[in-house]
Design an enzyme around this catalytic site. Structure first.
Site, PDB file in Angstrom:
ATOM      1  N   SER A 181       3.441   7.499 -23.692  1.00  0.00           N
ATOM      2  CA  SER A 181       4.523   7.844 -24.616  1.00  0.00           C
ATOM      3  C   SER A 181       4.316   7.321 -26.028  1.00  0.00           C
ATOM      4  CB  SER A 181       5.844   7.323 -24.068  1.00  0.00           C
ATOM      5  OG  SER A 181       5.792   5.922 -23.860  1.00  0.00           O
ATOM      6  N   HIS A 209       6.223  12.635 -20.601  1.00  0.00           N
ATOM      7  CA  HIS A 209       5.799  13.338 -21.820  1.00  0.00           C
ATOM      8  C   HIS A 209       4.883  14.518 -21.563  1.00  0.00           C
ATOM      9  CE1 HIS A 209       7.699  10.719 -24.804  1.00  0.00           C
ATOM     10  NE2 HIS A 209       7.596   9.820 -23.841  1.00  0.00           N
ATOM     11  N   LYS A 240      12.798  15.604 -22.438  1.00  0.00           N
ATOM     12  CA  LYS A 240      11.823  15.659 -23.533  1.00  0.00           C
ATOM     13  C   LYS A 240      11.461  17.130 -23.789  1.00  0.00           C
ATOM     14  CE  LYS A 240      11.088  10.892 -23.055  1.00  0.00           C
ATOM     15  NZ  LYS A 240      10.750   9.815 -22.158  1.00  0.00           N
TER      16      LYS A 240
HETATM   17  C1  LIG Z   1      11.392   8.561 -21.859  1.00  0.00           C
HETATM   18  C2  LIG Z   1      10.652   7.967 -20.722  1.00  0.00           C
HETATM   19  C3  LIG Z   1      11.301   7.580 -19.557  1.00  0.00           C
HETATM   20  C4  LIG Z   1      12.798   7.589 -19.439  1.00  0.00           C
HETATM   21  O1  LIG Z   1      13.284   8.853 -19.292  1.00  0.00           O
HETATM   22  P1  LIG Z   1      14.808   9.152 -19.680  1.00  0.00           P
HETATM   23  O2  LIG Z   1      15.115  10.416 -19.017  1.00  0.00           O
HETATM   24  O3  LIG Z   1      14.837   9.224 -21.167  1.00  0.00           O
HETATM   25  O4  LIG Z   1      15.610   8.002 -19.157  1.00  0.00           O
HETATM   26  C5  LIG Z   1      10.544   7.143 -18.492  1.00  0.00           C
HETATM   27  N1  LIG Z   1       9.201   7.047 -18.592  1.00  0.00           N
HETATM   28  C6  LIG Z   1       8.547   7.377 -19.717  1.00  0.00           C
HETATM   29  C7  LIG Z   1       7.071   7.255 -19.756  1.00  0.00           C
HETATM   30  C8  LIG Z   1       9.242   7.835 -20.826  1.00  0.00           C
HETATM   31  O5  LIG Z   1       8.611   8.132 -21.948  1.00  0.00           O
END
Ligand SMILES: *Cc1c(COP(=O)(O)O)cnc(C)c1O
Length: 392
Positions: A181, A209, A240
């Site tokens: 990320s 991601h 995302k």
């Molecule tokens: C954003 C993210 C999460 C968390 O996901 P949410 O749905 O925003 O709580 C978990 N793992 C990674 C690698 C992320 O980038």
């Protein structure tokens, strides 16, 4: 003044002094390539809405229709008050999209990770996690009470050394992100799968991601590396590239049934609102039907990457639309972010503890929705801000 308010203020002052204080930037518009801040348009270069689906008319319409039909809220945990059609439909869509027997939707990626990991390993087991794993993965590891070690980022030789040193542990779990990320690079998934198989370990891939953007059809990094048959389960998020909210775990029917019986962050929390589930299902349909969005995303990614490199910025070895400019010092990264905003570009400074000490950065992300003109304008602003901050 009470002790606790002193503690609050002291902490905030400390964070400010270290340039680590976080604050909210109030926008006056929807998210998108251009957002409105303080009454003027600003080019947003830090959203994870990679395909622009959060504001896609069909995705929005699906949310409206689901709200009209099924209400604003779900009422309770799905185990308590029932599974609504948008939830069942989303899980069926995810399983088909991913080619697995089943899927389970969680309230968020954070909840999925803290719910799943403690049910894969526990006391007496061992977790080996990539050093750059997301905070939610780390918190899941902590909750598991398993022994925990990190291997150097993407370093399979180091991981193998740690696997070879195992002593008394019952089970071993290797944890990685598919697409990292904050660095934008890919995990060496084929080698990780090989090691997991050779050392009889489980592998947990967080594809938050990668989902929607990696792989020939956007199924994610597992598809990208053609490993769908060798990775029996993995997770990803809906907030995302899919422009909605929530998360999924895909795997076998038994695995999903197991999780819905044991994962506390599934059992003891209210189900996603119907609108969110419907929006996510529709977003997956759009990903499948509009590959041109991915093509546009990658074209934009190359354009911005080349532009930044040409200006002389130091980028991490990224393989994705995540383009982190490494700065190091938190104060300098914050100053750069302030300068960017003053010049009309919103991209936040990413600082510890999100990234390791001394690796503060501006994490630029580009989306399919940016136009070339917007990217040219952004590059100009970045150049000015970079000069003013003494980075160029
Ligand atoms: C954003 C993210 C999460 C968390 O996901 P949410 O749905 O925003 O709580 C978990 N793992 C990674 C690698 C992320 O980038």
């Amino acid at each position: 003044m009470t002790v606790s308010t002193n503690h609050f203020q002291d902490t905030l002052q400390q964070l400010t002094a270290q340039s680590l204080r976080r604050s909210l930037l109030p926008l006056e518009s929807a998210t998108g390539p251009i957002v409105s801040y303080a009454g003027r348009p600003v080019i947003l270069l830090s959203s994870n809405d990679y395909l622009g689906l959060a504001t896609h008319p069909e995705v929005v319409q699906a949310a409206i229709e689901a709200t009209e039909r099924y209400g604003a809220g779900s009422g309770a945990s799905r185990l308590v008050s029932g599974t609504l059609p948008p939830h069942a439909s989303l899980e069926a869509t995810l399983a088909t999209f991913k080619g697995t027997e089943a899927s389970l939707v969680f309230g968020a990626g954070y909840l999925a990770n803290v719910g799943v990991i403690p049910n894969l390993v526990g006391r007496g087991d061992l977790i080996l996690a990539d050093r750059l794993c997301h905070a939610s993965l780390i918190d899941g590891c902590r909750l598991s009470h398993a022994d925990f070690r990190v291997f150097r980022h993407g370093d399979c030789a180091h991981l193998e050394t740690l696997l070879g040193r195992r002593a008394h542990h019952r089970r071993t779990l290797i944890i990685t992100e598919g697409l990292f990320s904050m660095d934008g690079d890919l995990a060496p998934l084929p080698d990780l799968v090989g090691l997991a198989e050779r050392y009889n370990a489980m592998l947990y891939v967080d594809d938050a991601h990668g989902t929607g953007i990696m792989g020939a059809t956007g199924r994610g990094t597992v598809e990208q590396f053609d490993l769908e048959r060798r990775i029996p389960f993995h997770m990803g998020t809906l907030g995302k590239a899919l422009g909605s909210y929530g998360a999924y775990v895909v795997g076998s029917h038994d695995f999903v049934q197991y999780l819905l019986n044991v994962a506390r962050s599934f059992i003891f929390t209210t189900a996603l609102p119907p609108a969110i589930a419907a929006a996510a299902s529709t977003a997956i349909a759009v990903v499948e039907r509009e590959p041109e969005r991915r093509a546009r995303l990658w074209a934009n990614r190359h354009y911005l990457f080349n532009g930044l490199q040409h200006q002389g910025f130091r980028l991490t070895p990224t393989a994705s639309p995540i383009l982190p400019v490494l700065i190091g010092d938190a104060a300098k990264a914050s100053a750069f972010a302030d300068g960017l905003l003053a010049h009309g570009v919103y991209a936040t400074a990413i600082r510890p503890p999100t990234v390791p000490e001394g690796t503060s950065r501006i994490r630029f992300t580009v989306t399919a929705a940016h136009t070339t003109d917007q990217l040219d304008e952004a590059l100009e602003a970045i150049k000015f801000a970079g000069r003013e901050t003494g980075l160029l």
